[in-house]
Design a protein around this motif. Structure first.
Motif, PDB file in Angstrom:
ATOM      1  N   ALA A 286       0.826  -1.208   0.000  1.00  0.00           N
ATOM      2  CA  ALA A 286       0.000   0.000   0.000  1.00  0.00           C
ATOM      3  C   ALA A 286       0.858   1.255   0.000  1.00  0.00           C
ATOM      4  CB  ALA A 286      -0.933  -0.013   1.211  1.00  0.00           C
TER       5      ALA A 286
ATOM      6  N   LEU B 292       1.156   3.889  -3.124  1.00  0.00           N
ATOM      7  CA  LEU B 292       0.669   5.245  -2.837  1.00  0.00           C
ATOM      8  C   LEU B 292       1.755   6.283  -3.105  1.00  0.00           C
ATOM      9  CD1 LEU B 292      -1.460   7.183  -1.531  1.00  0.00           C
ATOM     10  CD2 LEU B 292      -0.279   6.771   0.623  1.00  0.00           C
TER      11      LEU B 292
ATOM     12  N   GLN C  40       1.864   9.057  -6.062  1.00  0.00           N
ATOM     13  CA  GLN C  40       1.827  10.462  -5.668  1.00  0.00           C
ATOM     14  C   GLN C  40       3.025  11.203  -6.249  1.00  0.00           C
ATOM     15  OE1 GLN C  40       0.138  11.958  -2.334  1.00  0.00           O
ATOM     16  NE2 GLN C  40      -1.570  10.610  -2.714  1.00  0.00           N
TER      17      GLN C  40
ATOM     18  N   LYS D  16      -4.595  10.719  -4.662  1.00  0.00           N
ATOM     19  CA  LYS D  16      -5.441   9.644  -4.123  1.00  0.00           C
ATOM     20  C   LYS D  16      -6.772   9.732  -4.848  1.00  0.00           C
ATOM     21  CE  LYS D  16      -3.910   9.311   0.657  1.00  0.00           C
ATOM     22  NZ  LYS D  16      -4.387   9.266   2.047  1.00  0.00           N
TER      23      LYS D  16
ATOM     24  N   LEU E 251      -6.499   5.033  -8.437  1.00  0.00           N
ATOM     25  CA  LEU E 251      -5.440   4.510  -7.574  1.00  0.00           C
ATOM     26  C   LEU E 251      -5.966   3.341  -6.738  1.00  0.00           C
ATOM     27  CD1 LEU E 251      -2.769   4.506  -5.976  1.00  0.00           C
ATOM     28  CD2 LEU E 251      -3.644   6.389  -4.618  1.00  0.00           C
ATOM     29  N   LEU E 252      -7.164   3.541  -6.188  1.00  0.00           N
ATOM     30  CA  LEU E 252      -7.817   2.503  -5.391  1.00  0.00           C
ATOM     31  C   LEU E 252      -8.000   1.238  -6.238  1.00  0.00           C
ATOM     32  CD1 LEU E 252      -8.975   2.274  -2.571  1.00  0.00           C
ATOM     33  CD2 LEU E 252     -11.117   3.225  -3.391  1.00  0.00           C
TER      34      LEU E 252
ATOM     35  N   GLY F 260      -4.701  -0.497  -6.942  1.00  0.00           N
ATOM     36  CA  GLY F 260      -4.287  -1.220  -5.738  1.00  0.00           C
ATOM     37  C   GLY F 260      -5.038  -2.525  -5.579  1.00  0.00           C
TER      38      GLY F 260
ATOM     39  N   THR G 171      -6.993  -0.259   1.430  1.00  0.00           N
ATOM     40  CA  THR G 171      -7.976   0.755   1.079  1.00  0.00           C
ATOM     41  C   THR G 171      -7.820   2.022   1.912  1.00  0.00           C
ATOM     42  OG1 THR G 171      -9.467  -1.039   0.507  1.00  0.00           O
ATOM     43  CG2 THR G 171     -10.440   1.133   0.725  1.00  0.00           C
TER      44      THR G 171
ATOM     45  N   TRP H 278      -5.235   4.067   0.261  1.00  0.00           N
ATOM     46  CA  TRP H 278      -5.433   4.530  -1.109  1.00  0.00           C
ATOM     47  C   TRP H 278      -6.645   5.432  -1.308  1.00  0.00           C
ATOM     48  CZ3 TRP H 278      -4.902  -1.313  -2.226  1.00  0.00           C
ATOM     49  CH2 TRP H 278      -3.533  -1.642  -2.263  1.00  0.00           C
ATOM     50  N   LYS H 279      -7.659   5.302  -0.442  1.00  0.00           N
ATOM     51  CA  LYS H 279      -8.915   6.002  -0.719  1.00  0.00           C
ATOM     52  C   LYS H 279      -8.741   7.513  -0.591  1.00  0.00           C
ATOM     53  CE  LYS H 279     -10.957   6.202   3.861  1.00  0.00           C
ATOM     54  NZ  LYS H 279     -11.222   7.625   3.864  1.00  0.00           N
TER      55      LYS H 279
END
Lengths: 289, 267
Positions: free
Chosen positions: B117, B121, B125, B131, B135-136, B139, B208, B211-212
């Motif tokens: 994660a 991330l 970035q 985010k 991206l979610l 992942g 999550t 990433w969220k």
């Protein structure tokens, strides 16, 4: 059934999307955080590219991180041990029962995997919480007047982890027990072994690969979690992954978070690497059959 | 060990105790979700469905459900597509570097999920990808891919190449062979991969939470956020609905797969 033409490009065409995904979303990002861990977050919150050892010095020498690391290994280790002790007998039962509807037992074994992790974790609040089932029952029976404080400590974190990890352990032990040739124990018994001796000398050693795979999986999954301590632990029950979460999400100190992640990766990835070197990854992959 | 009655009884008892340990807490959550009292705990005052109704009227929860469903569906489609292709290569062909490829395909679950994660991330970035939902999704795809590969490979091994050769020798062209022979034989494997990746995605919280984007919640992160306040009976109701979904799906899937297999044998 496998085609072995050398220079055949077809398998690579089929593999391209998956390997691209793994490279772009895992391999390169992992290399990236190695670089990132040497950067520096200045007092103003900006990041400075370069080669600074500050993050690593902090992570490797600060006793705070060492203590949490020790705590993480202890919690994961105890949880794994408890899982092994609790998991062997049910696995043995499912593998050797003459019960007609064994398929339903297998279904029961898989069921926890389908029940959401967060719900299984939070369910312990309804059991052990101040107004949970245990306290309600004890008060109703008149055994206690004030509710007992059973949550938000290290034992409740371990309990939550065991509840989360036990199915992995049972499944792995079951898979290896199920693969043992039954005529071996019969042979041992016909040569004069008692049932217990046959188990100790034949079945148990042959199931050790499954037990080892289960332990590895439980330890690695347990030591990498931060959700369970956040829900069931108190303020001092943080695990190493909580530090990563804290650094990345709360403090936005990404270089430090990178260094912390790499420590976790080195430790747990190292364990997996040693395991696969000597026992192969196949034992764990067997569970999917 | 089976013939020593005492040993076997102990094992059976232990199994029952472990089952209770595994399922009783979840059963209590489900029971409490029907509690009519305004607290999500004991004592039970009466049975009611009010918390399920309340759930339905809670916009945040309905939105979280939509997010989770869309995310799970997309994840399962993408992950199963690339996973099935990779599995076919692994099962059907021998090629140099196969061991390494096999390790690479399961690597996302050999790495602790927190590290996966963080790496994803920070890398995205760095590339100025904020985010966001993509991206979610990325992942979830990378995290579910190994499970799909393992499950689908295990099932593809059973499909023999001879069937396809037979079809070809009887005059089917490659496309017809794929449509009439390979695909129907593969269908249970594909279905299993899709279901597996959907449930894992639907359930995921560890990655999550990293990433969220702010303001977007999936069902598990919504539950997590609600837990930080207090245990309201709404959480219990939400838990009940989620358990029903994640348990009913694979059961239906398994039944469907068995039906398909039976029909195929019947032909």
């Amino acid at each position: 059934m496998t085609a072995t033409a050398r220079g055949d490009r077809r398998p690579w065409v089929l593999l391209t999307p998956a390997l691209t995904a793994v490279t772009l979303l895992l391999v390169i990002p992992a290399c990236f955080i190695v670089v990132y861990s040497f950067w520096l977050r200045t007092g103003t919150g900006a990041e400075q590219a370069g080669f600074y050892l500050d993050n690593w010095r902090e992570v490797l020498t600060d006793p705070f991180y060492r203590d949490i690391l020790g705590q993480t290994l202890r919690i994961a280790g105890i949880s794994t041990l408890v899982c092994a002790l609790l998991g062997y007998m049910p696995a043995y039962f499912i593998a050797y029962t003459r019960f007609r509807h064994r398929a339903y037992l297998l279904l029961l074994l898989m069921l926890p995997f389908w029940i959401s992790y967060i719900i299984r974790t939070m369910s312990w609040i309804s059991i052990l919480g101040v107004s949970g089932a245990v306290n309600a029952l004890l008060q109703w029976l008149g055994i206690i007047d004030e509710p007992l404080q059973m949550l938000y400590n290290e034992p409740s974190v371990i309990l939550g982890l065991v509840h989360f990890l036990l199915p992995f352990m049972i499944l792995n032990i079951y898979v290896s027990l199920d693969g043992i040739d039954r005529s071996l124990t019969d042979a041992a018994k016909s040569l004069g072994c008692t049932g217990w001796q046959a188990f100790r000398e034949v079945t148990l050693p042959l199931s050790l690969p499954g037990l080892a795979a289960g332990c590895l999986l439980c330890f690695v999954l347990g030591a990498g979690t931060y959700i369970t301590p956040m829900i069931l632990g108190g303020p001092t029950d943080a695990m190493f992954a909580n530090l990563v979460y804290e650094a990345i999400i709360t403090q936005l100190n990404w270089p430090l978070g990178s260094a912390l992640s790499l420590v976790l990766l080195a430790l747990l990835g190292g364990l997996v690497a040693i395991y696969t070197r000597y026992l192969g990854i196949d034992q764990i992959a067997k569970s999917f059959r | 060990m089976k013939d020593t009655g005492l040993g076997w009884s102990t094992i059976r008892l232990a199994t029952i105790v472990v089952c209770l340990f595994m399922f009783a807490p979840v059963a209590v959550v489900m029971l409490l979700s029907f509690n009519s009292s305004q607290f999500g705990s004991f004592p039970m005052e009466g049975l009611s469905l009010r918390w399920f109704v309340e759930l339905w009227h809670n916009d945040a929860i309905v939105r979280a459900f939509q997010t989770s469903l869309v995310l799970g569906a997309l994840t399962s489609m993408i992950s199963t597509t690339i996973g099935v292709l990779a599995s076919m290569a692994m099962v059907r062909y021998d090629f140099p570097g196969k061991r390494l490829v096999s390790t690479a395909l399961v690597a996302p679950i050999l790495v602790p999920e927190v590290v996966l994660a963080v790496a994803l991330l920070l890398f995205l970035q760095f590339l100025s990808v904020p985010k966001s939902f993509p991206l979610l999704l990325a992942g979830h795809v990378i995290f579910t891919l190994p499970f799909v590969v393992l499950v689908v490979q295990a099932r593809l091994v059973g499909i023999r190449r001879e069937y396809e050769d037979a079809a070809r020798s009887l005059g089917a062209n490659p496309l017809q062979t794929f449509r009439e022979v390979t695909l129907p034989l593969m269908l249970p494997a594909v279905l299993a991969g899709m279901l597996f990746s959907f449930t894992i995605s639907f359930d995921d919280i560890t990655g999550t939470l990293f990433w969220k984007p702010g303001g977007v919640e999936t069902v598990p992160t919504q539950i997590f956020a609600m837990l930080r306040n207090s245990i309201s009976p709404e959480i219990n109701a939400l838990g009940t609905v989620m358990v029903l979904i994640t348990v009913a799906l694979p059961l239906t899937g398994a039944a469907l797969a068995r039906r398909l297999a039976a029909r195929m044998r019947g032909r």
